[in-house]
Design a protein around this motif. Structure first.
Motif, PDB file in Angstrom:
ATOM      1  N   LYS A 318       0.829  -1.212   0.000  1.00 29.31           N
ATOM      2  CA  LYS A 318       0.000   0.000   0.000  1.00 29.31           C
ATOM      3  C   LYS A 318       0.859   1.256   0.000  1.00 29.31           C
ATOM      4  CE  LYS A 318      -4.165  -1.930   2.165  1.00 29.31           C
ATOM      5  NZ  LYS A 318      -5.031  -1.945   3.375  1.00 29.31           N
ATOM      6  N   ASN A 319       2.009   1.198   0.672  1.00 31.68           N
ATOM      7  CA  ASN A 319       2.918   2.339   0.643  1.00 31.68           C
ATOM      8  C   ASN A 319       3.421   2.601  -0.777  1.00 31.68           C
ATOM      9  OD1 ASN A 319       2.737   2.887   3.376  1.00 31.68           O
ATOM     10  ND2 ASN A 319       4.527   1.661   3.916  1.00 31.68           N
ATOM     11  N   GLY A 320       3.641   1.522  -1.528  1.00 29.97           N
ATOM     12  CA  GLY A 320       4.052   1.675  -2.927  1.00 29.97           C
ATOM     13  C   GLY A 320       2.975   2.345  -3.754  1.00 29.97           C
ATOM     14  N   ASN A 321       1.727   1.906  -3.597  1.00 26.06           N
ATOM     15  CA  ASN A 321       0.611   2.536  -4.320  1.00 26.06           C
ATOM     16  C   ASN A 321       0.426   3.993  -3.916  1.00 26.06           C
ATOM     17  OD1 ASN A 321      -1.626  -0.374  -4.532  1.00 26.06           O
ATOM     18  ND2 ASN A 321      -0.143   0.398  -5.989  1.00 26.06           N
ATOM     19  N   ARG A 322       0.610   4.267  -2.616  1.00 29.30           N
ATOM     20  CA  ARG A 322       0.463   5.654  -2.152  1.00 29.30           C
ATOM     21  C   ARG A 322       1.543   6.543  -2.769  1.00 29.30           C
ATOM     22  NH1 ARG A 322      -2.099   9.977  -1.812  1.00 29.30           N
ATOM     23  NH2 ARG A 322      -1.292  11.498  -0.305  1.00 29.30           N
ATOM     24  N   LEU A 323       2.754   6.028  -2.863  1.00 31.03           N
ATOM     25  CA  LEU A 323       3.815   6.812  -3.485  1.00 31.03           C
ATOM     26  C   LEU A 323       3.482   7.095  -4.948  1.00 31.03           C
ATOM     27  CD1 LEU A 323       6.576   8.163  -3.395  1.00 31.03           C
ATOM     28  CD2 LEU A 323       7.619   5.918  -3.831  1.00 31.03           C
ATOM     29  N   GLN A 324       2.918   6.128  -5.651  1.00 29.45           N
ATOM     30  CA  GLN A 324       2.468   6.368  -7.031  1.00 29.45           C
ATOM     31  C   GLN A 324       1.479   7.525  -7.079  1.00 29.45           C
ATOM     32  OE1 GLN A 324       0.913   2.402  -7.842  1.00 29.45           O
ATOM     33  NE2 GLN A 324       2.498   2.062  -9.405  1.00 29.45           N
ATOM     34  N   ASP A 325       0.507   7.513  -6.162  1.00 30.84           N
ATOM     35  CA  ASP A 325      -0.519   8.558  -6.160  1.00 30.84           C
ATOM     36  C   ASP A 325       0.081   9.940  -5.896  1.00 30.84           C
ATOM     37  OD1 ASP A 325      -2.448   6.651  -6.632  1.00 30.84           O
ATOM     38  OD2 ASP A 325      -3.028   6.460  -4.517  1.00 30.84           O
ATOM     39  N   ILE A 326       0.957  10.012  -4.905  1.00 27.13           N
ATOM     40  CA  ILE A 326       1.618  11.287  -4.601  1.00 27.13           C
ATOM     41  C   ILE A 326       2.331  11.809  -5.833  1.00 27.13           C
ATOM     42  CG2 ILE A 326       3.507  12.339  -3.287  1.00 27.13           C
ATOM     43  CD1 ILE A 326       2.749  10.398  -0.982  1.00 27.13           C
ATOM     44  N   PHE A 327       3.082  10.937  -6.457  1.00 27.48           N
ATOM     45  CA  PHE A 327       3.914  11.314  -7.605  1.00 27.48           C
ATOM     46  C   PHE A 327       3.074  11.769  -8.791  1.00 27.48           C
ATOM     47  CE2 PHE A 327       6.439   9.600 -11.333  1.00 27.48           C
ATOM     48  CZ  PHE A 327       7.353  10.638 -11.364  1.00 27.48           C
ATOM     49  N   THR A 328       2.110  10.973  -9.217  1.00 31.89           N
ATOM     50  CA  THR A 328       1.334  11.314 -10.415  1.00 31.89           C
ATOM     51  C   THR A 328       0.432  12.515 -10.182  1.00 31.89           C
ATOM     52  OG1 THR A 328      -0.367   9.668  -9.843  1.00 31.89           O
ATOM     53  CG2 THR A 328       1.400   8.964 -11.329  1.00 31.89           C
ATOM     54  N   ASN A 329       0.023  12.751  -8.946  1.00 29.41           N
ATOM     55  CA  ASN A 329      -0.801  13.938  -8.653  1.00 29.41           C
ATOM     56  C   ASN A 329      -0.012  15.236  -8.805  1.00 29.41           C
ATOM     57  OD1 ASN A 329      -3.119  12.479  -8.151  1.00 29.41           O
ATOM     58  ND2 ASN A 329      -2.797  12.385  -5.941  1.00 29.41           N
ATOM     59  N   ASN A 330       1.303  15.144  -8.852  1.00 31.77           N
ATOM     60  CA  ASN A 330       2.132  16.341  -9.001  1.00 31.77           C
ATOM     61  C   ASN A 330       2.482  16.650 -10.458  1.00 31.77           C
ATOM     62  OD1 ASN A 330       2.376  17.229  -6.306  1.00 31.77           O
ATOM     63  ND2 ASN A 330       3.881  15.628  -5.876  1.00 31.77           N
ATOM     64  N   ALA A 348       6.087  12.585   0.193  1.00 34.22           N
ATOM     65  CA  ALA A 348       6.140  11.193   0.628  1.00 34.22           C
ATOM     66  C   ALA A 348       6.854  11.066   1.970  1.00 34.22           C
ATOM     67  CB  ALA A 348       6.845  10.343  -0.428  1.00 34.22           C
ATOM     68  N   ILE A 349       7.979  11.749   2.102  1.00 31.66           N
ATOM     69  CA  ILE A 349       8.737  11.693   3.357  1.00 31.66           C
ATOM     70  C   ILE A 349       7.907  12.255   4.506  1.00 31.66           C
ATOM     71  CG2 ILE A 349      10.769  12.625   4.534  1.00 31.66           C
ATOM     72  CD1 ILE A 349      12.205  12.407   1.755  1.00 31.66           C
ATOM     73  N   ALA A 350       7.166  13.324   4.222  1.00 34.59           N
ATOM     74  CA  ALA A 350       6.298  13.909   5.249  1.00 34.59           C
ATOM     75  C   ALA A 350       5.225  12.929   5.702  1.00 34.59           C
ATOM     76  CB  ALA A 350       5.654  15.185   4.716  1.00 34.59           C
ATOM     77  N   GLU A 351       4.827  12.010   4.813  1.00 38.31           N
ATOM     78  CA  GLU A 351       3.820  11.003   5.159  1.00 38.31           C
ATOM     79  C   GLU A 351       4.435   9.742   5.745  1.00 38.31           C
ATOM     80  OE1 GLU A 351       0.896  10.127   2.189  1.00 38.31           O
ATOM     81  OE2 GLU A 351       0.596  12.225   1.635  1.00 38.31           O
ATOM     82  N   GLY A 352       5.756   9.738   5.946  1.00 36.27           N
ATOM     83  CA  GLY A 352       6.407   8.588   6.549  1.00 36.27           C
ATOM     84  C   GLY A 352       6.797   7.498   5.573  1.00 36.27           C
ATOM     85  N   ILE A 353       6.791   7.811   4.282  1.00 37.84           N
ATOM     86  CA  ILE A 353       7.178   6.849   3.245  1.00 37.84           C
ATOM     87  C   ILE A 353       8.623   7.123   2.838  1.00 37.84           C
ATOM     88  CG2 ILE A 353       6.747   6.078   0.871  1.00 37.84           C
ATOM     89  CD1 ILE A 353       3.799   6.864   1.315  1.00 37.84           C
ATOM     90  N   THR A 354       9.405   6.068   2.676  1.00 38.96           N
ATOM     91  CA  THR A 354      10.779   6.208   2.192  1.00 38.96           C
ATOM     92  C   THR A 354      10.773   5.997   0.680  1.00 38.96           C
ATOM     93  OG1 THR A 354      11.619   5.349   4.285  1.00 38.96           O
ATOM     94  CG2 THR A 354      13.144   5.384   2.414  1.00 38.96           C
ATOM     95  N   PRO A 355      10.889   7.088  -0.111  1.00 38.08           N
ATOM     96  CA  PRO A 355      10.693   6.969  -1.563  1.00 38.08           C
ATOM     97  C   PRO A 355      11.998   6.904  -2.353  1.00 38.08           C
ATOM     98  CG  PRO A 355      10.613   9.272  -0.945  1.00 38.08           C
ATOM     99  CD  PRO A 355      10.973   8.506   0.305  1.00 38.08           C
ATOM    100  N   SER A 356      11.917   6.269  -3.492  1.00 37.53           N
ATOM    101  CA  SER A 356      12.958   6.367  -4.516  1.00 37.53           C
ATOM    102  C   SER A 356      12.222   6.385  -5.853  1.00 37.53           C
ATOM    103  CB  SER A 356      13.921   5.185  -4.452  1.00 37.53           C
ATOM    104  OG  SER A 356      14.963   5.331  -5.403  1.00 37.53           O
ATOM    105  N   ILE A 357      12.417   7.454  -6.621  1.00 35.68           N
ATOM    106  CA  ILE A 357      11.651   7.673  -7.856  1.00 35.68           C
ATOM    107  C   ILE A 357      12.605   7.759  -9.037  1.00 35.68           C
ATOM    108  CG2 ILE A 357      10.102   9.274  -9.066  1.00 35.68           C
ATOM    109  CD1 ILE A 357       9.105  10.145  -6.236  1.00 35.68           C
TER     110      ILE A 357
END
Length: 442
Positions: A318-330, A348-357
């Motif tokens: 779910k964290n992976g899907n959430r990162l997708q949503d954050i990214f594409t919404n921008n 993503a970092i503010a939401e506690g997700i560790t991202p790599s894009i």
């Protein structure tokens, strides 16, 4: 006898269903017809706007046989598998309300789009004939595919560049400019006709992954990651398609080994036997009708007594899907890849997700022309290519990963996702959906 006939019809029906899962894959003849139709439409209805947007009224694409400009490979008719001798294509903008003039400085027409504009008996020298065409039309800017940073827009070789400038003389040489943005615009723009067929192409890729991640292919404790890789290669060949890169299958499991970006992206994972309790991941892409896919999905191998994916892996996914949503919404027209990357990582970092894009455009090429939205080893932004702005009607492989610490395994689990998406005035939409649940292999 009746039993044999019934068995025969059952086998035929199963075969038809299996084929139907992949849809109607065209014959080579019908593929050529489709490719040529798409090319004619795009040159007529999309290229003029791109050239006018970039202020270039003449675009030259020059290549020699087996040393092709990446752009010319997208302009040749489907029946041509390479340029012939020296192939020179000329696009000339005659002004608003008029179609582009499309010429081939060649002995013959180049498909239905480019009409031959060279009679060797009247003018023996090909370069001299090109110079005549330029002089007759007197363009303000003559664009050639020359670029320092965008490899796909840097297709003119040194000898052809020198030959061109020598042939047209000092007056017109001053008007020669880089057609970098025209070349990128041509390559990155997806037409309405292309987008009508792209979902089918992406679906084929999804169906191959779905079959690969099933008990038809995987026997836990027996099947290796390389077995699945080569099954995918064989399936692509069986469907008379092409893989544009060799697939990878890798494993994450409850062991001390840590995720290593360098190993993942620069070396192939070591072959391993797929076991119950493994989280397996693929990276896979095909080419069909000159368009490409690039997809990454996950599957879980059930352990004895399990009926579902463990909750801790579902949470990571779910964290992976959430990162997708954050990214594409921008995504927003005019924003650069670096701007979208920075905004998305911060959120993503503010939401506690560790991202790599590390997302890239996709279309005629797997790693296609357009803006760069991060690289796995450049999470602070990518100079120059990441500063190119987003344009509407473009497609991307939304490629990224989210890292989640899993207590049950005592380490981080990386959910590495990649799906094709289309960006237009309405925003970003996945071309054939995205993976939202981990595939289960029983």
């Amino acid at each position: 006898m009746k039993k044999l006939l019934l068995l025969f019809f059952m086998i035929c029906s199963l075969s038809m269903v299996a084929q139907h899962e992949y849809g109607n894959i065209l014959s080579m003849k019908d593929r050529a017809t489709t490719i040529n139709r798409l090319l004619e439409d795009k040159v007529k209805n999309y290229l003029p706007e791109i050239m006018r947007r970039e202020g270039i009224d003449m675009w030259l694409v020059i290549s020699r046989e087996y040393n092709e400009d990446p752009v010319i490979e997208t302009l040749l008719p489907a029946e041509w598998l390479a340029a012939r001798r020296r192939t020179i294509l000329v696009f000339y903008d005659r002004g608003d309300g008029k179609e582009l003039e499309t010429l081939a400085v060649a002995r013959y027409d180049v498909g239905s789009v480019f009409k031959s504009a060279w009679n060797k008996e009247e003018q023996p020298n090909q370069w001299a004939r090109l110079a005549e065409i330029i002089s007759e039309r007197n363009p303000k800017k003559i664009g050639v595919n020359k670029s320092e940073y965008f490899g796909l827009a840097d297709g003119i070789v040194a000898t052809d560049y020198e030959g061109l400038k020598e042939a047209i003389g000092a007056q017109f040489s001053k008007r020669v400019v880089s057609a970098e943005k025209v070349a990128i615009g041509w390559l990155e723009t997806r037409t309405a006709a292309e987008m009508a067929i792209y979902p089918h192409i992406v679906k084929i890729g999804h169906e191959i992954i779905k079959e690969a991640f099933s008990s038809k292919v995987i026997t836990p404790g027996v099947t290796t990651t390389e077995d699945v890789v080569w099954w995918m290669r064989e399936k692509v060949r069986e469907l008379k398609l092409q893989a544009w890169f060799h697939p990878t299958i890798d494993i994450q499991r409850a062991d001390p080994e840590r995720f290593d970006h360098l190993r993942t992206f620069s070396k192939r994972p070591e072959p391993g036997v797929i076991m119950p309790g493994d989280l397996i991941h693929c990276d896979f892409g095909i080419t069909y009708l000159r368009l490409n896919t690039d997809q990454q999905q996950h599957a879980y191998i059930l352990k004895s007594g399990e009926t579902d994916v463990p909750e801790y892996l579902k949470k990571a996914f779910k964290n992976g899907n959430r990162l997708q949503d954050i990214f594409t919404n921008n995504f927003k027209e005019g924003r650069t890849g670096n701007e979208v990357l920075k905004m998305s990582r911060e959120q993503a970092i503010a939401e506690g997700i560790t991202p790599s894009i590390y997302t890239h455009p996709i279309g005629y090429h797997g790693h296609a022309a357009g803006t760069t939205l991060g690289m796995w080893d450049s999470q602070g932004g990518v100079p120059v290519t990441g500063d190119y702005p987003l344009h509407l009607n473009t497609a991307y492989s939304i490629e990224l990963n989210a890292s989640t610490f899993v207590e049950e395994w005592g380490k981080d689990v990386r959910i590495m996702l990649e799906e094709e998406a289309f960006f237009n005035k309405e925003g970003v939409r996945y071309i054939d959906g995205r993976q939202e649940e981990i595939i289960i292999v029983k």
